[in-house]
Design a protein around this motif. Structure first.
Motif, PDB file in Angstrom:
ATOM      1  N   ASP A 380       0.850  -1.185   0.000  1.00 44.33           N
ATOM      2  CA  ASP A 380       0.000   0.000   0.000  1.00 44.33           C
ATOM      3  C   ASP A 380       0.892   1.244   0.000  1.00 44.33           C
ATOM      4  O   ASP A 380       1.724   1.427   0.899  1.00 44.33           O
ATOM      5  CB  ASP A 380      -0.891  -0.029   1.254  1.00 44.33           C
ATOM      6  N   ARG A 382      -0.048   4.428   0.147  1.00 38.39           N
ATOM      7  CA  ARG A 382      -0.643   5.618   0.754  1.00 38.39           C
ATOM      8  C   ARG A 382       0.142   6.065   1.986  1.00 38.39           C
ATOM      9  O   ARG A 382       1.036   5.370   2.473  1.00 38.39           O
ATOM     10  CB  ARG A 382      -2.093   5.335   1.115  1.00 38.39           C
ATOM     11  N   PRO A 384       1.015   6.801   5.924  1.00 40.78           N
ATOM     12  CA  PRO A 384       0.763   5.951   7.099  1.00 40.78           C
ATOM     13  C   PRO A 384      -0.569   6.251   7.784  1.00 40.78           C
ATOM     14  O   PRO A 384      -1.267   5.334   8.210  1.00 40.78           O
ATOM     15  CB  PRO A 384       1.949   6.267   8.012  1.00 40.78           C
ATOM     16  N   ASP A 386      -3.382   7.397   6.461  1.00 42.73           N
ATOM     17  CA  ASP A 386      -4.478   6.834   5.674  1.00 42.73           C
ATOM     18  C   ASP A 386      -4.438   5.309   5.693  1.00 42.73           C
ATOM     19  O   ASP A 386      -5.478   4.649   5.625  1.00 42.73           O
ATOM     20  CB  ASP A 386      -4.403   7.337   4.235  1.00 42.73           C
ATOM     21  N   PHE A 387      -3.239   4.764   5.788  1.00 35.33           N
ATOM     22  CA  PHE A 387      -3.108   3.310   5.811  1.00 35.33           C
ATOM     23  C   PHE A 387      -3.771   2.719   7.053  1.00 35.33           C
ATOM     24  O   PHE A 387      -4.546   1.753   6.961  1.00 35.33           O
ATOM     25  CB  PHE A 387      -1.633   2.933   5.757  1.00 35.33           C
ATOM     26  N   GLN A 391      -7.510  -0.135   5.852  1.00 37.12           N
ATOM     27  CA  GLN A 391      -6.509  -0.974   5.212  1.00 37.12           C
ATOM     28  C   GLN A 391      -7.024  -2.376   4.976  1.00 37.12           C
ATOM     29  O   GLN A 391      -8.049  -2.783   5.529  1.00 37.12           O
ATOM     30  CB  GLN A 391      -5.253  -1.054   6.074  1.00 37.12           C
ATOM     31  N   ASN A 397       2.681  -1.319   4.345  1.00 35.64           N
ATOM     32  CA  ASN A 397       2.653   0.099   3.986  1.00 35.64           C
ATOM     33  C   ASN A 397       4.043   0.548   3.549  1.00 35.64           C
ATOM     34  O   ASN A 397       5.007   0.410   4.294  1.00 35.64           O
ATOM     35  CB  ASN A 397       2.189   0.940   5.176  1.00 35.64           C
ATOM     36  N   PRO A 399       4.974   3.940   2.158  1.00 35.33           N
ATOM     37  CA  PRO A 399       4.537   5.274   1.721  1.00 35.33           C
ATOM     38  C   PRO A 399       5.588   5.983   0.868  1.00 35.33           C
ATOM     39  O   PRO A 399       6.789   5.855   1.103  1.00 35.33           O
ATOM     40  CB  PRO A 399       4.320   6.010   3.038  1.00 35.33           C
ATOM     41  N   CYS A 447      -2.885   2.079  -4.328  1.00 36.99           N
ATOM     42  CA  CYS A 447      -2.726   3.477  -3.932  1.00 36.99           C
ATOM     43  C   CYS A 447      -4.105   4.110  -3.878  1.00 36.99           C
ATOM     44  O   CYS A 447      -5.117   3.409  -3.810  1.00 36.99           O
ATOM     45  CB  CYS A 447      -1.806   4.205  -4.913  1.00 36.99           C
ATOM     46  N   TYR A 474      -7.533   2.119  -4.024  1.00 34.89           N
ATOM     47  CA  TYR A 474      -8.152   1.656  -2.787  1.00 34.89           C
ATOM     48  C   TYR A 474      -9.635   1.987  -2.740  1.00 34.89           C
ATOM     49  O   TYR A 474     -10.450   1.176  -2.306  1.00 34.89           O
ATOM     50  CB  TYR A 474      -7.434   2.298  -1.596  1.00 34.89           C
ATOM     51  N   VAL A 525       2.684   0.990  11.328  1.00 31.86           N
ATOM     52  CA  VAL A 525       2.528   0.598   9.935  1.00 31.86           C
ATOM     53  C   VAL A 525       3.196  -0.747   9.716  1.00 31.86           C
ATOM     54  O   VAL A 525       4.086  -1.135  10.464  1.00 31.86           O
ATOM     55  CB  VAL A 525       3.165   1.641   8.980  1.00 31.86           C
TER      56      VAL A 525
END
Length: 528
Positions: A380, A382, A384, A386-387, A391, A397, A399, A447, A474, A525
């Motif tokens: 992923d 994105r 942290p 937003d993760f 998720q 993660n 980023p 993403c 996502y 993360v």
């Protein structure tokens, strides 16, 4: 002349021979310039381009090449053809050698100042190339130059033929045989014939033809301005050792520089008369001559019986092999700028639609409740925050500093694509991703909107990693999954994906596995 093919169809085992033979195909086009390209139109001048570049070999040198080989090749004895040439002559020799004589070994000697694009063009046509230092247009008799070297090698080996375009009369006689008669038949009322002078074969041949066939025609030769260079033509000083009777083949001479030659070629090509710098060179020489005649009040002396001054200049080449030289010779004002030119140095790897999964297709990479299948890794991209806010369980993660929820698609903003591609490219040259650890696994990139992940997939694939991305990112995956869960009455995964960062932080702080760590601002993360 033999009968031509009015329908331009060539068949049978000797089809290509007929296709190349000037005696069997229609005359090469003679095209009048439109009024806006002819500054002397109102003075009763008509200017025609003889499109020698329309021959199947695309240049004026093919006729001399055919004529010289017909005279010089010894069947069963000649095995190799070698020539010092800036390009067109030796390419034509290669074609004619194969088509008419079955000779495959053709070697080019030429200046080390030849552009890479022209060298590659000669490689494309199967030529064996040897470069020589010194002047790009050496004196034919200079022992240090490639012209003399080619002559010497042929003298030492009976199986090697150097046709020597600089001294072989079959060179210019080809234009007495073909070019001159074609022009005369197409425009009987011709008054001026004009050509650039390099080896002098073209000008000598058409000059000698019209000297006999129509002596009233003014024969105009054009040479390169002192200290300048145009591909093909020579300066007057470099013409002095040429032994062809070119002096007896011209009535007047003009000098033209490279900027004028390339500039006029560019203009003609953009107007639909596609031709190279030597063609623009010849036309500019003709325009210079007509301008001087008009200024002197003698232009009317050139008028023919039809009340018009009919002029022909030789279009002898195409622009493509000289493209780089147009940009080095002419100012940038002649060319539109390239928008988003920064992208020429990034996003260098291929894409494939098969690597971009639809959201419903992507779900097949997960088992029930979004548990990842074996040998599948979900990365992923994105931030942290937003993760952890939302998720897929089991995702890692990774980023990118250049990726935020507010970032536009990299395919709509060149600066964003450049930044993201460089960040992604750097991943595999750092400790963030180990390609060995990903070997044998399917890496699914995700993403915000799917486009950054698509770029990442391109980068990973270029590094030998089997990667895919999810179209729409996502948000699209979550929407499809939510719809499926509602349809199935499921709630678990939907609730998991809807948790706030605070809730997830509180839960995860109490149970961080060894594969997890803290990202920016203390947010936990997944790390690779």
């Amino acid at each position: 002349m033999a009968s031509t093919k009015p329908l331009n169809v060539y068949s049978g085992p000797d089809a290509i021979r007929k296709y190349f033979d000037p005696d069997t195909h229609p005359p090469l086009p003679l095209v009048e310039l439109p009024q806006h390209l002819n500054p002397f139109y109102e003075d009763g001048v008509r200017i025609y381009a003889k499109m020698m570049s329309m021959h199947p070999a695309n240049n004026v040198k093919i006729m001399p090449a055919m004529n010289m080989l017909a005279k010089e090749v010894v069947p069963e004895k000649t095995k190799t053809v070698i020539e010092y040439s800036s390009g067109s002559t030796v390419i034509s020799l290669a074609l004619a050698s194969r088509i008419y004589h079955g000779l495959q070994d053709v070697r080019a000697f030429l200046s080390n100042k030849t552009t890479l694009s022209k060298l590659r063009l000669m490689q494309f046509f199967g030529l064996d190339i040897t470069l020589f230092g010194g002047p790009s247009q050496p004196n034919p008799l200079d022992e240090r130059g490639g012209i003399q070297r080619a002559r010497t090698l042929a003298q030492q080996d009976d199986a090697t033929l150097n046709v020597n375009q600089y001294e072989n009369d079959a060179n210019w006689q080809a234009h007495v045989k073909w070019t001159g008669p074609q022009i005369h038949a197409q425009l009987p009322d011709i008054n001026i014939i004009c050509a650039g002078i390099g080896t002098s074969g073209t000008m000598t041949g058409i000059g000698q033809y019209f000297k006999q066939a129509k002596p009233s025609v003014t024969r105009l030769g054009v040479c390169t301005a002192p200290g300048d260079r145009v591909p093909g033509p020579r300066s007057l000083a470099l013409l002095s050792p040429v032994e062809f009777p070119w002096r007896d083949s011209v009535d007047a001479m003009e000098e033209v520089g490279s900027k004028e030659a390339f500039g006029l070629s560019l203009r003609l090509s953009r107007e639909g008369l596609i031709c190279g710098p030597s063609s623009g060179f010849s036309l500019q020489g003709l325009l210079n001559y007509l301008g001087k005649q008009k200024a002197a009040g003698t232009l009317s002396d050139l008028v023919g019986s039809d009340g018009v001054v009919n002029c022909v200049f030789i279009c002898c080449d195409l622009p493509y092999q000289y493209i780089d030289e147009y940009f080095t010779t002419l100012s940038t004002d002649n060319f539109h700028p390239i928008h988003n030119q920064n992208l020429a140095a990034v996003d260098l790897y291929r894409y494939d639609e098969a690597w971009e999964l639809q959201p419903t297709e992507a779900l097949s990479h997960f088992a029930d409740d979004t548990t990842l299948k074996p040998n599948t890794i979900l990365i992923d991209l994105r931030t942290p925050l937003d993760f952890v806010a939302c998720q897929i369980p089991g995702a890692y993660n990774l980023p990118l500093q250049s990726v935020k929820s507010s970032s536009p698609s990299p395919f709509s903003d060149a600066a964003v694509l450049e930044s993201q591609w460089r960040d992604l490219e750097a991943m595999l040259t750092s400790d963030r991703i180990n390609a060995y650890d990903l070997s044998g696994k399917t890496v699914c990139m995700i993403c915000y909107n799917g486009d950054t992940a698509r770029v990442a997939t391109s980068v990973l694939r270029a590094k030998g990693i089997v990667a895919v991305s999810i179209r729409g990112g996502y948000a699209a995956l979550r929407s499809v999954y939510s719809d499926l869960q509602r349809g199935q009455g499921g709630r678990g995964a939907v609730q998991e994906w809807s948790k706030t960062p605070t809730v997830l932080v509180n839960e995860l702080r109490t149970d961080l596995s060894p594969s997890q760590g803290f990202g920016q601002n203390g947010v936990p993360v997944e790390v690779l």
